[in-house]
Design a protein around this motif. Structure first.
Motif, PDB file in Angstrom:
ATOM      1  N   ALA A 319       0.833  -1.210   0.000  1.00  0.00           N
ATOM      2  CA  ALA A 319       0.000   0.000   0.000  1.00  0.00           C
ATOM      3  C   ALA A 319       0.863   1.254   0.000  1.00  0.00           C
ATOM      4  N   LEU A 320       1.985   1.202   0.716  1.00  0.00           N
ATOM      5  CA  LEU A 320       2.871   2.367   0.773  1.00  0.00           C
ATOM      6  C   LEU A 320       3.433   2.713  -0.596  1.00  0.00           C
ATOM      7  N   ARG A 321       3.589   1.704  -1.460  1.00  0.00           N
ATOM      8  CA  ARG A 321       4.127   1.967  -2.796  1.00  0.00           C
ATOM      9  C   ARG A 321       3.161   2.783  -3.648  1.00  0.00           C
ATOM     10  N   LEU A 322       1.898   2.813  -3.254  1.00  0.00           N
ATOM     11  CA  LEU A 322       0.890   3.539  -4.029  1.00  0.00           C
ATOM     12  C   LEU A 322       0.767   4.999  -3.602  1.00  0.00           C
ATOM     13  N   LEU A 323       1.515   5.389  -2.558  1.00  0.00           N
ATOM     14  CA  LEU A 323       1.467   6.790  -2.188  1.00  0.00           C
ATOM     15  C   LEU A 323       1.949   7.648  -3.357  1.00  0.00           C
ATOM     16  N   PRO A 324       1.280   8.777  -3.608  1.00  0.00           N
ATOM     17  CA  PRO A 324       1.557   9.591  -4.813  1.00  0.00           C
ATOM     18  C   PRO A 324       2.846  10.384  -4.698  1.00  0.00           C
ATOM     19  N   LEU A 325       3.979   9.701  -4.919  1.00  0.00           N
ATOM     20  CA  LEU A 325       5.274  10.360  -4.825  1.00  0.00           C
ATOM     21  C   LEU A 325       5.910  10.581  -6.186  1.00  0.00           C
ATOM     22  N   ARG A 326       5.350  10.005  -7.232  1.00  0.00           N
ATOM     23  CA  ARG A 326       5.909  10.138  -8.571  1.00  0.00           C
ATOM     24  C   ARG A 326       4.800  10.540  -9.547  1.00  0.00           C
ATOM     25  N   THR A 327       5.163  11.257 -10.602  1.00  0.00           N
ATOM     26  CA  THR A 327       4.194  11.588 -11.645  1.00  0.00           C
ATOM     27  C   THR A 327       3.954  10.365 -12.519  1.00  0.00           C
ATOM     28  N   GLY A 328       2.811  10.318 -13.166  1.00  0.00           N
ATOM     29  CA  GLY A 328       2.514   9.230 -14.085  1.00  0.00           C
ATOM     30  C   GLY A 328       1.958   7.990 -13.418  1.00  0.00           C
ATOM     31  N   VAL A 329       1.746   8.027 -12.100  1.00  0.00           N
ATOM     32  CA  VAL A 329       1.147   6.906 -11.385  1.00  0.00           C
ATOM     33  C   VAL A 329      -0.284   7.291 -11.036  1.00  0.00           C
ATOM     34  N   GLY A 330      -1.252   6.621 -11.653  1.00  0.00           N
ATOM     35  CA  GLY A 330      -2.648   6.983 -11.460  1.00  0.00           C
ATOM     36  C   GLY A 330      -3.253   6.298 -10.262  1.00  0.00           C
ATOM     37  N   VAL A 331      -3.550   7.080  -9.209  1.00  0.00           N
ATOM     38  CA  VAL A 331      -4.193   6.543  -8.013  1.00  0.00           C
ATOM     39  C   VAL A 331      -5.424   7.392  -7.735  1.00  0.00           C
ATOM     40  N   PRO A 332      -6.630   6.832  -7.836  1.00  0.00           N
ATOM     41  CA  PRO A 332      -7.844   7.618  -7.589  1.00  0.00           C
ATOM     42  C   PRO A 332      -8.035   7.912  -6.104  1.00  0.00           C
ATOM     43  N   GLU A 333      -9.253   8.206  -5.671  1.00  0.00           N
ATOM     44  CA  GLU A 333      -9.451   8.613  -4.280  1.00  0.00           C
ATOM     45  C   GLU A 333      -9.384   7.429  -3.318  1.00  0.00           C
ATOM     46  N   TRP A 334      -9.667   6.244  -3.785  1.00  0.00           N
ATOM     47  CA  TRP A 334      -9.473   5.058  -2.939  1.00  0.00           C
ATOM     48  C   TRP A 334      -9.063   3.881  -3.821  1.00  0.00           C
ATOM     49  N   ILE A 335      -8.275   2.976  -3.252  1.00  0.00           N
ATOM     50  CA  ILE A 335      -7.783   1.825  -4.014  1.00  0.00           C
ATOM     51  C   ILE A 335      -7.465   0.688  -3.055  1.00  0.00           C
ATOM     52  N   ILE A 336      -7.762  -0.526  -3.474  1.00  0.00           N
ATOM     53  CA  ILE A 336      -7.456  -1.741  -2.717  1.00  0.00           C
ATOM     54  C   ILE A 336      -6.655  -2.652  -3.642  1.00  0.00           C
ATOM     55  N   THR A 337      -5.485  -3.059  -3.185  1.00  0.00           N
ATOM     56  CA  THR A 337      -4.630  -3.895  -4.018  1.00  0.00           C
ATOM     57  C   THR A 337      -4.372  -5.238  -3.341  1.00  0.00           C
ATOM     58  N   SER A 338      -3.742  -6.159  -4.044  1.00  0.00           N
ATOM     59  CA  SER A 338      -3.477  -7.503  -3.525  1.00  0.00           C
ATOM     60  C   SER A 338      -2.059  -7.917  -3.863  1.00  0.00           C
ATOM     61  N   ASN A 339      -1.662  -9.099  -3.391  1.00  0.00           N
ATOM     62  CA  ASN A 339      -0.315  -9.576  -3.675  1.00  0.00           C
ATOM     63  C   ASN A 339      -0.110  -9.865  -5.160  1.00  0.00           C
ATOM     64  N   PHE A 340      -1.195 -10.064  -5.929  1.00  0.00           N
ATOM     65  CA  PHE A 340      -1.071 -10.304  -7.363  1.00  0.00           C
ATOM     66  C   PHE A 340      -0.564  -9.066  -8.108  1.00  0.00           C
ATOM     67  N   ALA A 341      -0.667  -7.893  -7.473  1.00  0.00           N
ATOM     68  CA  ALA A 341      -0.175  -6.671  -8.108  1.00  0.00           C
ATOM     69  C   ALA A 341       1.334  -6.722  -8.315  1.00  0.00           C
TER      70      ALA A 341
END
Length: 370
Positions: A319-341
C-alpha cells in the motif's frame, strides 16, 4: 477508466480551452531527444481548434536540445514578451469562451466565472459561456456549483444556465449558482464543497504534511520512509506524530494528514467517528460496503486525510508503494490492491474509485472485484 481518470490532471491537452484567449509562444528545441517536437505542434493545433483566431505561435530552435541556456534570450522570445507586455489589453470581455477543470481547488476563474464543485468527481467539468447583448448564456458539463464575479461584466440584465433563466441581483458583487434536484438557483454565499481529485491532492498543503502513527516500531519505520521520500522526490516537509498526541492537536492542526494503520490507530478511529466514511475500521478488520478485509498479523474542514492500511506487513508495504510520490502513477481517491499486483500490476487491484460529492459510494466511478 478509473485509473485513467486519475492521470487526467497531467494531461495538458484537455485543459487547453483555458488558454484559447491567451497569447502563446511555444518554443521547442529542434534536437530535443526527451520530448518530440510534434508535442508542441499538436498543442498549438489543439489551441486553434478552440479559437481559430487564437494568438498562438510556434518557434523551433534549430539543433537545440531539451533545454538550452539562451532559450529566453533569443530575439523571437524577447520580441514576443515585449509585444505581450506592451500591448493594451482590452477591458471588453470576450463574447464566448470555455472554462475546463478537473480539480476546482486548483483552477482559478476566467472572466469572472469559476467552477466551485464538480457533480461527479473524477470527470471533467466545463462552463461554456456566451454573451449576446445584455444576456449571458451558460452551458454546463458535470458542474454542480459555480460563481460569477458580476463586477467583471458590464450591463448584464439576465443569465440563462442550461436553458433555464436564473434570477440574480445585478447589483451584487458576486453570485453563486448551485444545481439541486435538477434545477439551478442562486445563493447569497457558497455552499461548503468537499475537496475532490486523485490521491495526489493530499500533497497540496500549505503546511508540512502530518503523518500520524500508532506507537510501534514498524509504523515508525513506515513513517520515516514516507517522510524521506516526500523530501527527496518532492521537497515536501512533514511531521511525524503519534496517534494519542494527534488527538490533542485535532482542532488546531489544519495540515493534510496521512494516517497509518487500521483499528490500532486511535486518531484514525476518532476521525471516522466524527466524520463517517464508506470505509470503517472494526476489531475484525476494515470494511468497504458489505466487503470485509481482515487484518491478520478529525481533521479541520479545510484539510484532507489519507488512510493507509494493510492486512499484513507485506500488504502494508504494498500500500505504501501507491502513495503519490511520482508523476505518471494513477491513483484515484481510494484503491485496494493484492499480492497479485506484484506480478500483474493493475491486474492485482481488488477495487478502486472516486467518492461522490457527499463522500458516499459513487457507482458510476467505483469498482470492486468481489
Amino acid at each position: 477508466m478509473i485509473l485513467e481518470a486519475a492521470l487526467q490532471p497531467d494531461d495538458n491537452d484537455i485543459f487547453l480551452s483555458n488558454l484559447a484567449l491567451v497569447p502563446i509562444l511555444a518554443t521547442h528545441g529542434g534536437n530535443d531527444r526527451n520530448v518530440p517536437t510534434w508535442h508542441s505542434r499538436e498543442l498549438i493545433s489543439v489551441l486553434r481548434s478552440w479559437n481559430t483566431n487564437a494568438d498562438t505561435r510556434y518557434y523551433e530552435a534549430d539543433n537545440e536540445p531539451h533545454w538550452w541556456d539562451t532559450v529566453l534570450s533569443s530575439d523571437t522570445v524577447q520580441d514576443f514578451i515585449e509585444e505581450t507586455l506592451t500591448s493594451r489589453r482590452s477591458r471588453h470581455r470576450n463574447s464566448a469562451f470555455t472554462l475546463t477543470t478537473l480539480i476546482p481547488e486548483e483552477t482559478g476563474s476566467m472572466h469572472g466565472f469559476r467552477i466551485l464543485e464538480i457533480a461527479t468527481p473524477g470527470l471533467l467539468a466545463r462552463l461554456r459561456v456566451r454573451r449576446s447583448g445584455d444576456n449571458v448564456t451558460v452551458s454546463t458539463v458535470n458542474t454542480r456549483q459555480f460563481s460569477l464575479n458580476v463586477e467583471t461584466w458590464e450591463a448584464i440584465s439576465s443569465i440563462t444556465v442550461d436553458a433555464q433563466a436564473v434570477s440574480f441581483r445585478p447589483s451584487a458583487n458576486s453570485v453563486w449558482f448551485v444545481k439541486d434536484n435538477g434545477s439551478w438557483q442562486t445563493l447569497a454565499e457558497p455552499q461548503l464543497v468537499r475537496p475532490s481529485g486523485p490521491m495526489n491532492r493530499i500533497l497540496a498543503t500549505t503546511s508540512p504534511l502530518t503523518i500520524i502513527i500508532p506507537r510501534s516500531d514498524i509504523h515508525v519505520s513506515y513513517a520515516l520512509q514516507i517522510a524521506h521520500n516526500l523530501l527527496s522526490y518532492l521537497r515536501i516537509d512533514s511531521n511525524i506524530v503519534f496517534d494519542d498526541e494527534a488527538l490533542q492537536l485535532h482542532d488546531q492542526d489544519c495540515s493534510n494528514q496521512v494516517i497509518l494503520g487500521g483499528v490500532n490507530n486511535i486518531f484514525g478511529r476518532a476521525v471516522l467517528a466524527k466524520r463517517p466514511s464508506e470505509v470503517q475500521f472494526t476489531e475484525e478488520g476494515w470494511q468497504l460496503r458489505s466487503y470485509l478485509f481482515n487484518e491478520p498479523g478529525l481533521v479541520c474542514s479545510s484539510s484532507l486525510a489519507m488512510f493507509v492500511s494493510g492486512t499484513d506487513a507485506e500488504g502494508f508495504e504494498r500500500a505504501l508503494r501507491l502513495l503519490p510520490l511520482r508523476t505518471g502513477v494513477g491513483v484515484p481517491e481510494w484503491i485496494i490492491t493484492s499480492n497479485f499486483a506484484d506480478t500483474t500490476g493493475a491486474g492485482g487491484i481488488l477495487g478502486a474509485g472516486y467518492w461522490g460529492s457527499d463522500w458516499k459510494w459513487k457507482e458510476s466511478l467505483s469498482w470492486l472485484a468481489r
